[in-house]
Design a protein around this motif. Structure first.
Motif, PDB file in Angstrom:
ATOM      1  N   ALA A  25       0.829  -1.211   0.000  1.00 43.02           N
ATOM      2  CA  ALA A  25       0.000   0.000   0.000  1.00 43.02           C
ATOM      3  C   ALA A  25       0.862   1.259   0.000  1.00 43.02           C
ATOM      4  O   ALA A  25       0.578   2.215  -0.723  1.00 43.02           O
ATOM      5  N   PHE A  26       1.916   1.258   0.793  1.00 45.90           N
ATOM      6  CA  PHE A  26       2.725   2.459   0.989  1.00 45.90           C
ATOM      7  C   PHE A  26       3.705   2.693  -0.154  1.00 45.90           C
ATOM      8  O   PHE A  26       3.897   3.819  -0.586  1.00 45.90           O
ATOM      9  N   LEU A  99      -5.782   0.388  15.608  1.00 49.76           N
ATOM     10  CA  LEU A  99      -7.076   0.723  16.203  1.00 49.76           C
ATOM     11  C   LEU A  99      -7.335   2.225  16.162  1.00 49.76           C
ATOM     12  O   LEU A  99      -8.445   2.660  15.852  1.00 49.76           O
ATOM     13  N   ALA A 100      -6.296   3.014  16.455  1.00 49.59           N
ATOM     14  CA  ALA A 100      -6.444   4.478  16.391  1.00 49.59           C
ATOM     15  C   ALA A 100      -6.764   4.918  14.967  1.00 49.59           C
ATOM     16  O   ALA A 100      -7.609   5.802  14.759  1.00 49.59           O
ATOM     17  N   MET A 101      -6.128   4.306  13.989  1.00 52.64           N
ATOM     18  CA  MET A 101      -6.368   4.646  12.592  1.00 52.64           C
ATOM     19  C   MET A 101      -7.778   4.229  12.177  1.00 52.64           C
ATOM     20  O   MET A 101      -8.506   4.995  11.548  1.00 52.64           O
ATOM     21  N   THR A 127      -0.028   8.332   6.939  1.00 54.73           N
ATOM     22  CA  THR A 127       0.988   8.541   7.971  1.00 54.73           C
ATOM     23  C   THR A 127       0.997   7.390   8.962  1.00 54.73           C
ATOM     24  O   THR A 127       2.063   6.855   9.302  1.00 54.73           O
ATOM     25  N   LEU A 128      -0.179   6.987   9.425  1.00 57.68           N
ATOM     26  CA  LEU A 128      -0.258   5.900  10.406  1.00 57.68           C
ATOM     27  C   LEU A 128       0.149   4.555   9.805  1.00 57.68           C
ATOM     28  O   LEU A 128       0.784   3.733  10.480  1.00 57.68           O
ATOM     29  N   LEU A 133       4.209   0.447   9.310  1.00 60.02           N
ATOM     30  CA  LEU A 133       5.121  -0.259   8.409  1.00 60.02           C
ATOM     31  C   LEU A 133       6.540  -0.256   8.977  1.00 60.02           C
ATOM     32  O   LEU A 133       7.201  -1.295   8.998  1.00 60.02           O
ATOM     33  N   VAL A 134       6.989   0.884   9.466  1.00 58.94           N
ATOM     34  CA  VAL A 134       8.333   0.955  10.056  1.00 58.94           C
ATOM     35  C   VAL A 134       8.434   0.011  11.252  1.00 58.94           C
ATOM     36  O   VAL A 134       9.397  -0.763  11.373  1.00 58.94           O
TER      37      VAL A 134
END
Length: 146
Positions: A25-26, A99-101, A127-128, A133-134
Motif C-alpha cells: 500500500a505504501f 485501532l487508532a487509525m 501517515t499511520l 510499516l516501520v
C-alpha cells in the motif's frame, strides 16, 4: 509438526500478510494512484481499505494470540530473549496504531462525502500506515535475530 511449530507458522504467515500489505500500500499502490483522478482515487481507496482492514482485523488478533501462546515454549516472559520482548512491544504498539487509525481517520473517511475531508483523512491514514510499516519492518528484523 509440534504445537510450537504450528503457532510459529501461523504467527509468521499473519505477520507477512499484515506487513506485506502495508508495504504494498505504501510503496506501490500509493504512488501509482497519482495518475488517477481524485474521485476515482477516493473510490479505489474505499475498496482497498475495506478489504485490507478486514484482513488486518483477522491477522492482528491471530498474531497477538499466537505470540502469547508461544511464550511458554521460550521460557515465559522472564526467560524469553530480548527479541521476544521487543516483538511483543512492537506488536502491541502496532495494534494500538491500527485501532487508532481504524476508529479515527478511517471512520471519518467512510462517513464523509466531502472530498477535502476525505483527502485529509487519507493523509492521516497514510501517515499511520507508514508508522506501522516501520514498526513492522523492525519487528521482522528483530525476528531474524532470534
Amino acid at each position: 509438526m509440534t504445537v510450537f511449530a504450528g503457532l510459529k507458522m501461523l504467527h509468521l504467515l499473519c505477520a507477512v500478510l499484515w506487513v506485506g500489505g502495508m508495504f504494498f500500500a505504501f510503496v506501490v499502490l500509493q504512488p501509482s494512484l497519482k495518475v488517477i483522478e481524485a474521485p476515482q482515487r477516493m473510490l479505489l481507496h474505499t475498496q482497498v481499505f475495506k478489504k485490507f482492514f478486514l484482513i488486518v482485523w483477522h491477522v492482528m488478533p491471530a498474531i497477538i494470540i499466537t505470540g502469547f501462546a508461544m511464550l511458554p515454549y521460550v521460557g515465559g516472559m522472564p526467560g524469553a530473549p530480548w527479541q521476544v520482548h521487543a516483538m511483543l512491544a512492537l506488536g502491541l504498539l502496532m495494534a494500538a496504531v491500527f485501532l487508532a487509525m481504524y476508529l479515527g481517520p478511517y471512520r471519518r473517511f467512510r462517513r464523509t462525502t466531502d472530498r477535502a475531508r476525505m483527502a485529509s483523512c487519507l493523509s492521516r491514514i497514510r501517515t499511520l500506515i507508514g508508522v506501522n510499516l516501520v514498526m513492522g519492518l523492525i519487528a521482522v528484523i528483530v525476528a531474524g535475530l532470534l
